[in-house]
Design a protein around this motif. Structure first.
Motif, PDB file in Angstrom:
ATOM      1  N   GLY A 152      99.597  65.238  47.561  1.00 26.32           N
ATOM      2  CA  GLY A 152      98.142  65.099  47.597  1.00 26.32           C
ATOM      3  C   GLY A 152      97.617  64.938  49.010  1.00 26.32           C
ATOM      4  N   GLN A 153      98.306  64.126  49.808  1.00 22.53           N
ATOM      5  CA  GLN A 153      97.864  63.911  51.184  1.00 22.53           C
ATOM      6  C   GLN A 153      97.994  65.184  52.006  1.00 22.53           C
ATOM      7  OE1 GLN A 153      96.315  61.064  52.377  1.00 22.53           O
ATOM      8  NE2 GLN A 153      95.862  62.515  54.044  1.00 22.53           N
ATOM      9  N   ALA A 154      99.070  65.934  51.769  1.00 19.37           N
ATOM     10  CA  ALA A 154      99.241  67.198  52.486  1.00 19.37           C
ATOM     11  C   ALA A 154      98.123  68.176  52.158  1.00 19.37           C
ATOM     12  CB  ALA A 154     100.597  67.814  52.135  1.00 19.37           C
ATOM     13  N   LEU A 155      97.670  68.160  50.907  1.00 20.18           N
ATOM     14  CA  LEU A 155      96.548  69.023  50.518  1.00 20.18           C
ATOM     15  C   LEU A 155      95.272  68.593  51.235  1.00 20.18           C
ATOM     16  CD1 LEU A 155      95.505  71.309  48.709  1.00 20.18           C
ATOM     17  CD2 LEU A 155      95.171  69.629  46.899  1.00 20.18           C
ATOM     18  N   LEU A 156      95.035  67.277  51.292  1.00 20.96           N
ATOM     19  CA  LEU A 156      93.858  66.774  52.003  1.00 20.96           C
ATOM     20  C   LEU A 156      93.926  67.117  53.488  1.00 20.96           C
ATOM     21  CD1 LEU A 156      93.482  63.220  50.400  1.00 20.96           C
ATOM     22  CD2 LEU A 156      92.117  65.258  49.898  1.00 20.96           C
ATOM     23  N   ASP A 157      95.094  66.941  54.080  1.00 26.01           N
ATOM     24  CA  ASP A 157      95.266  67.247  55.501  1.00 26.01           C
ATOM     25  C   ASP A 157      94.982  68.715  55.776  1.00 26.01           C
ATOM     26  OD1 ASP A 157      95.986  64.619  55.908  1.00 26.01           O
ATOM     27  OD2 ASP A 157      98.143  65.026  56.026  1.00 26.01           O
ATOM     28  N   ALA A 158      95.470  69.581  54.873  1.00 26.00           N
ATOM     29  CA  ALA A 158      95.259  71.021  55.064  1.00 26.00           C
ATOM     30  C   ALA A 158      93.791  71.404  54.868  1.00 26.00           C
ATOM     31  CB  ALA A 158      96.135  71.803  54.100  1.00 26.00           C
ATOM     32  N   LEU A 159      93.091  70.694  53.994  1.00 27.21           N
ATOM     33  CA  LEU A 159      91.663  70.954  53.791  1.00 27.21           C
ATOM     34  C   LEU A 159      90.835  70.500  54.998  1.00 27.21           C
ATOM     35  CD1 LEU A 159      91.219  69.889  50.058  1.00 27.21           C
ATOM     36  CD2 LEU A 159      90.765  72.169  51.007  1.00 27.21           C
ATOM     37  N   GLY A 160      91.276  69.462  55.673  1.00 25.45           N
ATOM     38  CA  GLY A 160      90.544  68.967  56.832  1.00 25.45           C
ATOM     39  C   GLY A 160      89.149  68.523  56.466  1.00 25.45           C
ATOM     40  N   ASP A 161      88.142  69.013  57.205  1.00 22.93           N
ATOM     41  CA  ASP A 161      86.766  68.591  56.936  1.00 22.93           C
ATOM     42  C   ASP A 161      86.190  69.219  55.670  1.00 22.93           C
ATOM     43  OD1 ASP A 161      86.367  71.188  57.763  1.00 22.93           O
ATOM     44  OD2 ASP A 161      85.317  70.675  59.605  1.00 22.93           O
ATOM     45  N   LYS A 162      86.972  70.085  55.010  1.00 28.07           N
ATOM     46  CA  LYS A 162      86.542  70.649  53.730  1.00 28.07           C
ATOM     47  C   LYS A 162      86.919  69.751  52.554  1.00 28.07           C
ATOM     48  CE  LYS A 162      86.844  75.460  55.289  1.00 28.07           C
ATOM     49  NZ  LYS A 162      87.493  76.773  55.095  1.00 28.07           N
ATOM     50  N   THR A 164      85.957  67.232  50.602  1.00 29.40           N
ATOM     51  CA  THR A 164      84.789  66.458  50.211  1.00 29.40           C
ATOM     52  C   THR A 164      84.809  66.242  48.700  1.00 29.40           C
ATOM     53  OG1 THR A 164      83.311  68.322  49.751  1.00 29.40           O
ATOM     54  CG2 THR A 164      83.502  67.606  52.061  1.00 29.40           C
ATOM     55  N   ALA A 165      83.985  65.325  48.249  1.00 35.69           N
ATOM     56  CA  ALA A 165      83.935  65.020  46.820  1.00 35.69           C
ATOM     57  C   ALA A 165      83.458  66.203  45.991  1.00 35.69           C
ATOM     58  CB  ALA A 165      83.025  63.814  46.588  1.00 35.69           C
ATOM     59  N   LYS A 166      82.886  67.205  46.636  1.00 34.78           N
ATOM     60  CA  LYS A 166      82.402  68.391  45.926  1.00 34.78           C
ATOM     61  C   LYS A 166      83.372  69.570  46.001  1.00 34.78           C
ATOM     62  CE  LYS A 166      77.462  67.340  46.435  1.00 34.78           C
ATOM     63  NZ  LYS A 166      76.156  67.832  46.933  1.00 34.78           N
ATOM     64  N   SER A 167      84.427  69.432  46.787  1.00 41.13           N
ATOM     65  CA  SER A 167      85.405  70.516  46.941  1.00 41.13           C
ATOM     66  C   SER A 167      86.237  70.634  45.669  1.00 41.13           C
ATOM     67  CB  SER A 167      86.317  70.239  48.129  1.00 41.13           C
ATOM     68  OG  SER A 167      85.582  70.192  49.328  1.00 41.13           O
ATOM     69  N   LYS A 168      86.250  71.814  45.083  1.00 41.97           N
ATOM     70  CA  LYS A 168      86.939  72.022  43.813  1.00 41.97           C
ATOM     71  C   LYS A 168      88.410  72.360  44.038  1.00 41.97           C
ATOM     72  CE  LYS A 168      82.789  73.495  41.355  1.00 41.97           C
ATOM     73  NZ  LYS A 168      82.644  72.188  40.692  1.00 41.97           N
ATOM     74  N   VAL A 169      89.258  71.550  43.427  1.00 39.65           N
ATOM     75  CA  VAL A 169      90.707  71.721  43.546  1.00 39.65           C
ATOM     76  C   VAL A 169      91.297  72.019  42.170  1.00 39.65           C
ATOM     77  CG1 VAL A 169      92.867  70.460  43.976  1.00 39.65           C
ATOM     78  CG2 VAL A 169      90.985  70.323  45.623  1.00 39.65           C
ATOM     79  N   VAL A 170      92.233  72.956  42.140  1.00 43.17           N
ATOM     80  CA  VAL A 170      92.983  73.272  40.925  1.00 43.17           C
ATOM     81  C   VAL A 170      94.287  72.489  40.960  1.00 43.17           C
ATOM     82  CG1 VAL A 170      94.191  75.091  39.642  1.00 43.17           C
ATOM     83  CG2 VAL A 170      91.956  75.553  40.693  1.00 43.17           C
ATOM     84  N   MET A 171      94.664  71.876  39.834  1.00 43.82           N
ATOM     85  CA  MET A 171      95.872  71.060  39.778  1.00 43.82           C
ATOM     86  C   MET A 171      96.780  71.575  38.673  1.00 43.82           C
ATOM     87  SD  MET A 171      95.896  66.915  39.854  1.00 43.82           S
ATOM     88  CE  MET A 171      97.380  65.982  40.266  1.00 43.82           C
ATOM     89  N   ILE A 172      97.946  72.089  39.066  1.00 42.75           N
ATOM     90  CA  ILE A 172      98.932  72.593  38.106  1.00 42.75           C
ATOM     91  C   ILE A 172     100.144  71.668  38.144  1.00 42.75           C
ATOM     92  CG2 ILE A 172     100.285  74.560  37.322  1.00 42.75           C
ATOM     93  CD1 ILE A 172      97.260  75.051  37.328  1.00 42.75           C
ATOM     94  N   LYS A 190      96.459  59.509  42.957  1.00 48.15           N
ATOM     95  CA  LYS A 190      96.194  58.384  43.860  1.00 48.15           C
ATOM     96  C   LYS A 190      95.664  58.881  45.199  1.00 48.15           C
ATOM     97  CE  LYS A 190      99.089  54.941  44.239  1.00 48.15           C
ATOM     98  NZ  LYS A 190     100.357  54.162  44.368  1.00 48.15           N
ATOM     99  N   ALA A 191      96.221  60.001  45.651  1.00 47.60           N
ATOM    100  CA  ALA A 191      95.808  60.544  46.941  1.00 47.60           C
ATOM    101  C   ALA A 191      94.494  61.323  46.860  1.00 47.60           C
ATOM    102  CB  ALA A 191      96.902  61.455  47.493  1.00 47.60           C
ATOM    103  N   LEU A 192      94.265  62.002  45.741  1.00 49.46           N
ATOM    104  CA  LEU A 192      93.160  62.960  45.657  1.00 49.46           C
ATOM    105  C   LEU A 192      91.889  62.423  45.009  1.00 49.46           C
ATOM    106  CD1 LEU A 192      95.182  66.125  44.547  1.00 49.46           C
ATOM    107  CD2 LEU A 192      94.264  65.660  46.835  1.00 49.46           C
ATOM    108  N   ASP A 193      92.045  61.527  44.037  1.00 51.50           N
ATOM    109  CA  ASP A 193      90.870  61.078  43.275  1.00 51.50           C
ATOM    110  C   ASP A 193      89.795  60.472  44.177  1.00 51.50           C
ATOM    111  OD1 ASP A 193      92.131  61.926  41.009  1.00 51.50           O
ATOM    112  OD2 ASP A 193      92.495  59.931  40.163  1.00 51.50           O
ATOM    113  N   GLY A 194      88.567  60.940  43.974  1.00 52.31           N
ATOM    114  CA  GLY A 194      87.433  60.443  44.746  1.00 52.31           C
ATOM    115  C   GLY A 194      87.242  61.155  46.070  1.00 52.31           C
TER     116      GLY A 194
END
Length: 362
Positions: A152-162, A164-172, A190-194
């Motif tokens: 989850g953290q790696a996904l957030l890091d790769a998204l960077g400033d993108k 946001t709470a409105k950014s749509k993520v697919v979870m498989i 835990k990493a992604l929620d919110g």
């Protein structure tokens, strides 16, 4: 008898051989010699689709058992993703006299009765990588909630400033029958929620084809331009998802994975997958082998299994939990290459040569 023998001596010899039996004759899945002696250890792995099991876990385990106990025999079988088959394989090993069985459960709940039956007959069972239900003697794996957090953290890091709470993520996610899948999901949430909007979440059953279908459904539901990133619980599914993204002409969005498969490392280099999680197979397999040999020889395992976990059946199990590592293009050299999992030549085939050069892999 399998051949005609002439003379009392030959008959006596043949009967002696028949009485001892030949290991593996009654189990076509068994890849290693076995027998009814006191030095037999079983290894049951869940599937042959996930590359790690046949390529790494099995040979590392067998080599370590041989190192620790030169006269021990390893009886091996792979369930090919079939929990019924795995139950049959365990029953066969018990019948053959295997004294300790190391099992990575295809279905942690379904294997419970087989484990109970084996233990009732005096067999010790070690849960490997996946925490099986029932009276297992020990468990070795990784901190699987931490794996999900790293993903989850790696996904957030790769998204960077993108991110946001409105950014749509697919979870498989993985297969719900695998207790690890629930822990990966827990950690990822835990990493992604919110922090992002998990707009589509489904199980991919650890299958690239299923994950690809789910990804296609997500694109249809959300719209190709509205997907900011994709969480895939392992590399096999990430491969299927990457193909679907390519077919939908979606590029440049983060895609996670797990297991540090060679194909995934190559996707990191090429930029079609943003991260994976490296769980060093050798220390996991080595620890499982040490636990198995110690149990076989009646030795203490407290120094190896230094923590305790609770299984889905409520059993308290001595455990060894190893530490996972997040891998991106930037640290390939310092992780899987440094550990000797792959060489640069393995990764940088002609198709990836230019990308490898850009990534600093030489």
């Amino acid at each position: 008898m399998r051949r005609v023998v002439i003379g009392a001596t030959a008959v006596s010899l043949a009967l002696s051989v028949a009485a001892c039996g030949k290991a593996g004759d009654d189990d076509s899945d068994s890849g290693s010699d076995s027998g009814s002696g006191n030095k037999s250890i079983g290894l049951l792995l869940p599937d042959n689709v996930t590359a790690r099991y046949e390529k790494f876990d099995r040979p590392y385990f067998e080599d370590k058992v041989q190192e620790l106990c030169s006269d021990c025999k390893v009886d091996y079988a792979n369930a090919a993703a079939d929990p019924t088959k795995q139950a049959q394989q365990m029953s066969t090993m018990v019948t053959k006299g295997v004294k300790v069985i190391v099992v990575s459960a295809q279905d942690s709940a379904a294997i419970k009765s087989s484990i109970q039956s084996a233990v009732d007959k005096g067999v010790k069972v070690v849960a490997y990588d996946r925490l099986a239900q029932g009276p297992v003697s020990a468990y070795v794996s990784f901190d699987n909630v931490k794996v999900g957090e790293l993903q989850g953290q790696a996904l957030l890091d790769a998204l960077g400033d993108k991110a946001t709470a409105k950014s749509k993520v697919v979870m498989i996610n993985g297969d719900d029958a695998d207790p690890n899948a629930g822990q990966f999901k827990e950690g990822a949430h835990k990493a992604l929620d919110g922090k992002v909007d998990i707009a589509y979440e489904q199980s991919g059953l650890w299958k690239d084809t299923v994950a690809a279908q789910k990804m296609s459904a997500a694109i249809t539901q959300l719209g190709a331009k509205n997907i900011a990133g994709v969480y895939a619980a392992n590399d096999g599914m990430a491969g299927g998802i990457a193909n679907t993204l390519k077919g939908a002409k979606i590029s440049g969005i983060p895609l996670t994975g797990q297991d540090a498969e060679l194909a995934a490392i190559q996707r990191l280099v090429a930029g079609t997958q943003s991260s994976t999680v490296y769980k060093a197979y050798k220390p996991e397999a080595d620890t499982a082998a040490e636990l198995a040999v110690n149990l076989l020889e009646g030795k203490d395992i407290k120094s190896l299994a230094d923590t305790e976990v609770t299984s889905g059946s409520g059993d308290k199990v001595p455990a060894k939990l190893l530490t996972p590592v997040s891998v991106t293009k930037e640290n390939i050299n310092d992780t899987v290459v440094k550990d000797g999992l792959y060489t640069v030549a393995d990764i940088c085939t002609p198709e990836y040569a230019k990308a490898c050069e850009s990534a600093g892999l030489k």
